[in-house]
Every structure is written in structure tokens, then in C-alpha cells.
Scaffold this motif. Sequence first.
Motif, mmCIF file in Angstrom:
data_model
loop_
_atom_site.group_PDB
_atom_site.id
_atom_site.type_symbol
_atom_site.label_atom_id
_atom_site.label_comp_id
_atom_site.label_asym_id
_atom_site.label_seq_id
_atom_site.Cartn_x
_atom_site.Cartn_y
_atom_site.Cartn_z
ATOM 1 N N TRP A 1 -0.747 12.933 0.418
ATOM 2 C CA TRP A 1 -0.663 11.964 -0.648
ATOM 3 C C TRP A 1 0.623 11.100 -0.374
ATOM 4 C CZ3 TRP A 1 2.922 10.317 -4.655
ATOM 5 C CH2 TRP A 1 2.367 9.700 -5.510
ATOM 6 N N LYS B 1 -4.042 5.652 -6.446
ATOM 7 C CA LYS B 1 -3.092 6.781 -6.181
ATOM 8 C C LYS B 1 -3.179 7.787 -7.094
ATOM 9 C CE LYS B 1 1.089 4.149 -4.237
ATOM 10 N NZ LYS B 1 2.560 3.789 -4.609
ATOM 11 N N SER C 1 -0.188 7.238 0.014
ATOM 12 C CA SER C 1 0.438 6.157 -0.959
ATOM 13 C C SER C 1 1.100 5.311 -0.216
ATOM 14 C CB SER C 1 1.617 6.890 -1.511
ATOM 15 O OG SER C 1 0.971 7.734 -2.586
ATOM 16 N N ASP D 1 0.051 1.285 -1.006
ATOM 17 C CA ASP D 1 1.161 0.404 -0.960
ATOM 18 C C ASP D 1 1.036 -0.644 -0.182
ATOM 19 O OD1 ASP D 1 2.443 1.842 -2.874
ATOM 20 O OD2 ASP D 1 3.678 2.645 -1.351
#
Length: 285
Positions: A121, A102, A125, A129
Motif C-alpha cells: 500500500w 488510496k 500510494s 501521489d
Amino acid sequence: MALTAEESSRLIGLLRDHAERITQRWTEAVAAHLQGRLSQAELLRHVQDLHRSMINLGDQGLVDLEDQRAGELRAELSELSRGWARQGFSATETAVGVFALKDVLLEVMEIDNASDALRDWVAYSRLIDQMGLFTFESYVRTRESLIADQAEQLLELSTPVVKLWEGVVAVPLVGTLDSARAQVVMERLLQTLVDTGSPYAIIDITGVPAVDTQVAQHVLKTVVAARLMGADCIISGIRPQIAQTIVALGIEFGDIATKASLADALRHVLRLTGVETARRARRES
């Protein structure tokens, strides 16, 4: 949780255009967290494999870990999780191997200074995740498997079956005798009786801290199983406290020979096998 076609295209572009920087910074971020517990070369190999798998998945037009086409990426994540779990890394250390991407992507996106960088982003992410959760689940499964294997090995080590001499084996029990351990004791004793052809077995419970109804039932089942194999069992280690408990619980051992100590059980077996009689005969002569 799949990326849109545009988001997927931009992510793959970032991974390709900044491949060397991303893999290098990704490796450095994970290495700093692991503090030298994994070689730089091995860590770089893991990162490069994950980087390549992400690009391959993106080239298919869809970036979603749950899709059947994501098999290669899932395989790489599973290999990472299993390998690090076996090497003793914690769940956090393993997850950092993925989540460190990240910050690396954020650095690269700041360099490009794209207008929609923040939105992209956030989307990237979510994918990372998802990868991290998959890694954690794989790690947990591996650790549970390792713990189960170690528990089984400890059971085997804690229940040795010793051949004392020809025709006599002994099972010294130490600690609590639960159902799982009782099953191991029975299996090992029966197998040893088959392998050695021994007609006598001594089950010593001196090291068992307390005998309740459950423990007594486990011991009795082991004796019955041994009898079916043609072997007589002698139970030793019946201390005064254990004897009182057995009487209070109303447990009956029937015609099973019981002795206060292992030495008494050994003398009893010597008499049964005629060894002591032979010694007396030699002394009398």
C-alpha cells in the motif's frame, strides 16, 4: 518512483480481481466530496477510464507515470484536469478524483488480508501521489490559460471603439491604462479606422482616474499610430485636475486637439466636417 515487477503485478491483480468494487467505491468517494456537482454517470466514466489506463500500463511490466509508455494514463489525467478546471472545480476537488483511490485500495487489500499488504500500500500510494501531482500541474496550466483568455476578453470589452457617424469613431477609455491595455486600444482603433475609413477619432479619457507620464505616452503613441493611418485624433476629458497634472509633468501634446469634455470634442469634429456650417446655412436661409 516506479513499482517493482512484483508490486506492479500485485497492483494489476487487485485492479482486475476487484474491478467492479474498486470503480464503484472510487466513484462513491469522489462523488461524496463533489456533493452532486458532477453526474454519477460522467464521474463513473472518468474513473473507469483511469482504471483501464492503469491496468494497460501495468500489463507492460512497468508502473511509472514518467515513462514514455505511460502516455495513455497521462492523457486520461490531463483530460480529467482540463475538464474539471473548465467546469469550475477547485484544485482540491480535482486532486481528490485521484487520491480517493488510496482508501479504496486499502479496503480491497484488507479484504485479501495479504501479509505484505502494508508495504504494497505504501508503494501504491507513491504511484497515486505521482498521479495526483501530475493532475494538479495539469489543472494549474489549464486555469492559467483560462485566466489569460478571460483577461484578454475583459481588455477587449473594456476598450470599445464606437462609430458615432460616418467618418467619426470614438474610444471611451475607463479605468487604468497600462501597456497591455494600451496595445489593445491601439490595435482596435487602427483596425476600426481601416474598416470604416474614418478620418477622425475621438479618444475620451473622462473615465481615466489619473494621467501620469506612462498613460500620456500610451495616448500619444495611439494618436501617432492613427495619424499614420491618415486619421486626426481629438483627446477629450481633460478635467482641471488632469490638466494641472499634465502641466506639472511637463507633458506636451503638441498640435493634438484637446477638449475638456466629449461634448466639446463632438462639436469640434462637427465643425471640421462642416456639419455645423451646413446647419447654420440652413437656419440663415
